[in-house]
Design a protein around this motif. Structure first.
Motif, PDB file in Angstrom:
ATOM      1  N   ALA B  31      11.486  13.553  14.554  1.00 20.84           N
ATOM      2  CA  ALA B  31      12.400  14.448  13.836  1.00 20.84           C
ATOM      3  C   ALA B  31      13.615  13.707  13.297  1.00 20.84           C
ATOM      4  CB  ALA B  31      12.840  15.572  14.758  1.00 20.84           C
ATOM      5  N   ASN B  32      14.302  14.371  12.374  1.00 26.98           N
ATOM      6  CA  ASN B  32      15.535  13.825  11.796  1.00 26.98           C
ATOM      7  C   ASN B  32      16.663  14.010  12.799  1.00 26.98           C
ATOM      8  OD1 ASN B  32      17.905  13.397  10.295  1.00 26.98           O
ATOM      9  ND2 ASN B  32      16.891  14.032   8.394  1.00 26.98           N
ATOM     10  N   SER B  33      17.326  12.923  13.123  1.00 26.65           N
ATOM     11  CA  SER B  33      18.365  13.006  14.162  1.00 26.65           C
ATOM     12  C   SER B  33      19.551  13.862  13.734  1.00 26.65           C
ATOM     13  CB  SER B  33      18.850  11.599  14.519  1.00 26.65           C
ATOM     14  OG  SER B  33      19.500  11.018  13.403  1.00 26.65           O
ATOM     15  N   ALA B  34      19.650  14.156  12.434  1.00 29.26           N
ATOM     16  CA  ALA B  34      20.773  14.974  11.960  1.00 29.26           C
ATOM     17  C   ALA B  34      20.446  16.474  12.037  1.00 29.26           C
ATOM     18  CB  ALA B  34      21.116  14.589  10.521  1.00 29.26           C
ATOM     19  N   SER B  35      19.186  16.784  12.355  1.00 31.09           N
ATOM     20  CA  SER B  35      18.796  18.196  12.432  1.00 31.09           C
ATOM     21  C   SER B  35      19.316  18.816  13.721  1.00 31.09           C
ATOM     22  CB  SER B  35      17.271  18.326  12.388  1.00 31.09           C
ATOM     23  OG  SER B  35      16.787  17.796  11.178  1.00 31.09           O
ATOM     24  N   SER B  36      19.627  20.101  13.635  1.00 29.58           N
ATOM     25  CA  SER B  36      20.234  20.744  14.807  1.00 29.58           C
ATOM     26  C   SER B  36      19.197  21.370  15.733  1.00 29.58           C
ATOM     27  CB  SER B  36      21.239  21.799  14.353  1.00 29.58           C
ATOM     28  OG  SER B  36      20.578  22.728  13.514  1.00 29.58           O
ATOM     29  N   ARG B  42      16.736  15.909  20.289  1.00 30.70           N
ATOM     30  CA  ARG B  42      16.104  14.945  21.189  1.00 30.70           C
ATOM     31  C   ARG B  42      16.185  13.524  20.593  1.00 30.70           C
ATOM     32  NH1 ARG B  42      11.863  18.226  22.738  1.00 30.70           N
ATOM     33  NH2 ARG B  42      10.707  17.589  20.900  1.00 30.70           N
ATOM     34  N   VAL B  43      15.902  13.433  19.295  1.00 25.34           N
ATOM     35  CA  VAL B  43      15.982  12.126  18.623  1.00 25.34           C
ATOM     36  C   VAL B  43      17.426  11.639  18.609  1.00 25.34           C
ATOM     37  CG1 VAL B  43      15.684  10.933  16.408  1.00 25.34           C
ATOM     38  CG2 VAL B  43      13.923  12.494  17.227  1.00 25.34           C
ATOM     39  N   ASN B  44      18.311  12.568  18.326  1.00 29.10           N
ATOM     40  CA  ASN B  44      19.735  12.206  18.295  1.00 29.10           C
ATOM     41  C   ASN B  44      20.182  11.645  19.647  1.00 29.10           C
ATOM     42  OD1 ASN B  44      22.343  12.152  16.950  1.00 29.10           O
ATOM     43  ND2 ASN B  44      22.926  13.689  18.445  1.00 29.10           N
ATOM     44  N   GLN B  45      19.670  12.244  20.694  1.00 31.38           N
ATOM     45  CA  GLN B  45      20.023  11.784  22.042  1.00 31.38           C
ATOM     46  C   GLN B  45      19.543  10.338  22.259  1.00 31.38           C
ATOM     47  OE1 GLN B  45      18.383  14.375  25.004  1.00 31.38           O
ATOM     48  NE2 GLN B  45      20.150  14.134  26.361  1.00 31.38           N
ATOM     49  N   ALA B  46      18.320  10.060  21.786  1.00 32.67           N
ATOM     50  CA  ALA B  46      17.766   8.698  21.938  1.00 32.67           C
ATOM     51  C   ALA B  46      18.603   7.698  21.141  1.00 32.67           C
ATOM     52  CB  ALA B  46      16.318   8.665  21.466  1.00 32.67           C
ATOM     53  N   GLY B 230      26.644  12.986   5.554  1.00 43.14           N
ATOM     54  CA  GLY B 230      27.712  12.725   6.522  1.00 43.14           C
ATOM     55  C   GLY B 230      27.277  11.872   7.683  1.00 43.14           C
ATOM     56  N   HIS B 231      26.103  11.213   7.558  1.00 48.01           N
ATOM     57  CA  HIS B 231      25.626  10.412   8.693  1.00 48.01           C
ATOM     58  C   HIS B 231      26.616   9.293   9.016  1.00 48.01           C
ATOM     59  CE1 HIS B 231      22.229  11.857   6.255  1.00 48.01           C
ATOM     60  NE2 HIS B 231      21.618  12.081   7.395  1.00 48.01           N
ATOM     61  N   LEU B 235      30.424   7.176   6.948  1.00 49.06           N
ATOM     62  CA  LEU B 235      30.658   5.799   6.488  1.00 49.06           C
ATOM     63  C   LEU B 235      29.380   5.143   5.999  1.00 49.06           C
ATOM     64  CD1 LEU B 235      33.072   4.563   9.297  1.00 49.06           C
ATOM     65  CD2 LEU B 235      33.629   5.598   7.097  1.00 49.06           C
ATOM     66  N   ARG B 236      28.228   5.659   6.433  1.00 47.73           N
ATOM     67  CA  ARG B 236      26.974   5.034   6.046  1.00 47.73           C
ATOM     68  C   ARG B 236      25.897   6.127   6.011  1.00 47.73           C
ATOM     69  NH1 ARG B 236      21.457   3.558   6.496  1.00 47.73           N
ATOM     70  NH2 ARG B 236      21.259   1.426   5.759  1.00 47.73           N
ATOM     71  N   PRO B 237      25.831   6.838   4.896  1.00 44.15           N
ATOM     72  CA  PRO B 237      24.886   7.954   4.840  1.00 44.15           C
ATOM     73  C   PRO B 237      23.435   7.492   4.787  1.00 44.15           C
ATOM     74  CG  PRO B 237      25.917   7.631   2.707  1.00 44.15           C
ATOM     75  CD  PRO B 237      26.603   6.694   3.663  1.00 44.15           C
ATOM     76  N   GLY B 238      22.553   8.369   5.181  1.00 42.37           N
ATOM     77  CA  GLY B 238      21.115   8.063   5.171  1.00 42.37           C
ATOM     78  C   GLY B 238      20.504   8.426   6.513  1.00 42.37           C
ATOM     79  N   THR B 239      19.308   9.003   6.466  1.00 37.27           N
ATOM     80  CA  THR B 239      18.613   9.364   7.705  1.00 37.27           C
ATOM     81  C   THR B 239      18.363   8.120   8.542  1.00 37.27           C
ATOM     82  OG1 THR B 239      17.550  11.203   6.576  1.00 37.27           O
ATOM     83  CG2 THR B 239      16.532  10.453   8.626  1.00 37.27           C
TER      84      THR B 239
END
Lengths: 123, 389
Positions: B31-36, B42-46, B230-231, B235-239
């Motif tokens: 999944a995309n780490s920026a998704s809520s 879960r990805v964001n946590q990793a 806003g990633h 300062l550095r956007p992009g998935t």
């Protein structure tokens, strides 16, 4: 990047060295390439010929090829050596054309040196 | 083919590849780490866990680390981003002529925008005097960028002393640590580093992954170079590429864990190689004998043409200079700055050793090098340089 013919000539140059007799050189260390040819003439034909080269593999291979192709010919053949033919046979990239022109200059200088002495070892 | 070009890039460590491939096929981590939603979280946590881990290795906080595509992007973002963001305070930068092209070209890009850049010259051994940095700093200076380890010579700069100077003059200090991470300890607090560029692929991680440290207390933000989301705090956007980030984190973790054992082993191999090669007449070491990273040995050979030297060594993967510019016929600008002639700079070879280099490989390289140099000198009208017979 390098053809099989370049690899062969670079690895096993049969005519590397220096002879007493007519000689001609071109290029310099500062410009990255220096070639020197020396030859002996017997009965009006090039009987022995050698080269020394400070340069890239294409240069070394083209020097070897030049000597191979000129042995047995009259000295005047040095003035007719064809850089284009060498480029084609060795698959030398166009940006290396300058190296072949240096070889051509050195061969012409060698011919000029022979012209001044016309030393034929059979005489 | 024996690989001796670890300064150009390193093979991915199997343990890293395993983490990355697991990540790529895991239904839990696509999944995309920026998704809520839950998979995104879960990805964001990793990713945040990896961020914390990498930040901790340089004594930084997780919120001070931005993921990038590599050290080149990190260098660009640090230098251009910081200079632009602080342009109301001054428009002058200080760097060295032996920096990587990523730094030099970033500075040249700023010059086109009207910034002034002082390019300092190191001494004949490639070492930059901290006092030269101090002397170059003016009221208008906002950024100093000096690499930790030079990618061609392996020379180590005294970043702690330079960092102290920059801190005392309230100038931002950027360090390109692409070559040094995993080979030398780095502590951004003790070394007074405000911005630090890291690369994964120089440390047995994947290509296309890097990070930029920005000291939260010294530099709140830089002007972003990319726009589109806003990633990474904007300062550095992009998935974020999850597999790259986790791979980089694993690679750096292994390198950090091996810091006590691996660099001394590689340094011993490098010293053995130099001991063998230095017996060849008219071979010169490029760089400082002692202030040198464990993995690089750069030598110049008098009387031998560089392209033929490399071709003669074609059973070995070597470099004649920075891999980024080795297609160019120009002699290395780094070696030229050390005072080497065009011929010596062009007739140089960089051996760079690494985790998987063995003593047998080093011996094979030394034997082949000696034979190639001897053969090319025999072919050359110059032979050995004067006085070397």
């Amino acid at each position: 990047m390098y053809s099989r013919a370049v690899e062969q000539a670079f690895e096993h140059p049969a005519h590397a060295g220096k002879l007493s007799g007519a000689c001609g050189a071109a290029g310099s260390r500062e410009t990255g390439t220096r070639v020197e040819f020396s030859m002996q003439v017997a009965s009006g034909r090039i009987s022995r010929m050698c080269f020394q080269a400070y340069g890239c593999p294409h240069t070394i291979a083209a020097c070897e090829l030049a000597v191979e192709s000129l042995l047995g010919h009259p000295p005047e053949a040095l003035g007719c050596w064809d850089p284009g033919g060498a480029a084609e046979r060795l698959k030398i990239p166009v940006e290396k054309t300058g190296k072949l022109l240096l070889i051509q200059d050195a061969l012409r200088n060698c011919l000029q040196d022979w012209d001044t002495t016309e030393l034929d070892v059979t005489e | 083919m024996i690989y001796l070009d670890y300064a150009a890039t390193t093979p991915v460590d199997e343990r890293v590849a395993e983490v990355m491939s697991r990540c790529l096929v895991s239904p839990e981590l696509f999944a995309n780490s920026a998704s809520s939603h839950a998979p995104g979280r879960r990805v964001n946590q990793a990713i945040e866990s990896a961020r914390e881990q990498v930040a901790g290795m340089i004594n930084a906080a997780a919120r001070e680390l931005i993921w990038t595509s590599g050290a080149t992007e990190s260098d660009n973002l640090a230098i251009i981003g910081a200079a632009r963001f602080r342009s109301n305070r001054g428009r002058h930068l200080v760097t060295s002529v032996t920096e990587h092209k990523a730094v030099l070209d970033s500075c040249h890009a700023l010059e086109k925008e009207g910034f002034d850049v002082s390019f300092l010259h190191p001494d004949e051994f490639g070492v930059l005097a901290p006092e030269d940095v101090s002397a170059a700093i003016t009221e208008a200076t906002t950024v100093v960028s000096i690499m930790h380890v030079n990618n061609e010579t392996g020379v180590i700069q005294d970043i702690r002393a330079i960092g102290e100077i920059c801190r005392s003059r309230d100038v931002l200090f950027h360090v390109d640590a692409a070559q040094s991470f995993g080979r030398l300890p780095i502590d951004v607090r003790a070394d007074h580093i405000d911005m630090l560029s890291l690369s994964a692929h120089k440390t047995y991680g994947p290509k296309g992954a890097g990070a930029l440290f920005l000291d939260a207390r010294r530099i709140g933000r830089v002007a972003p170079l990319l726009h589109g989301g806003g990633h990474e705090r904007g300062l550095r956007p992009g998935t974020l590429p999850t597999h790259q980030v986790l791979g980089m984190s694993k690679a750096l973790e292994i390198a950090q864990r091996n810091l006590a054992g691996e660099p001394p082993r590689i340094a011993a191999l490098r010293d053995h190689l130099w001991q063998r090669i230095s017996t060849i007449p008219a071979v010169q070491l490029n760089g400082h004998e002692a202030r040198r990273s464990c993995h690089i040995l750069n030598v110049s050979v008098a009387g031998v043409e560089g392209e033929s030297l490399l071709y003669g060594m074609r059973d070995f993967a070597l470099s004649s200079g920075s891999a980024c510019i080795s297609d160019a016929a120009e002699p290395s600008y780094v070696l030229k700055s050390l005072g080497r002639s065009d011929q010596l700079a062009q007739g140089s070879v960089r051996f760079s050793l690494g985790r998987f280099t063995t003593r047998a490989e080093v011996d094979q390289a030394a034997d082949a090098f000696a034979a190639t140099v001897a053969r090319l000198r025999d072919l050359s009208p110059y032979g050995l340089p004067d006085g070397m017979d």
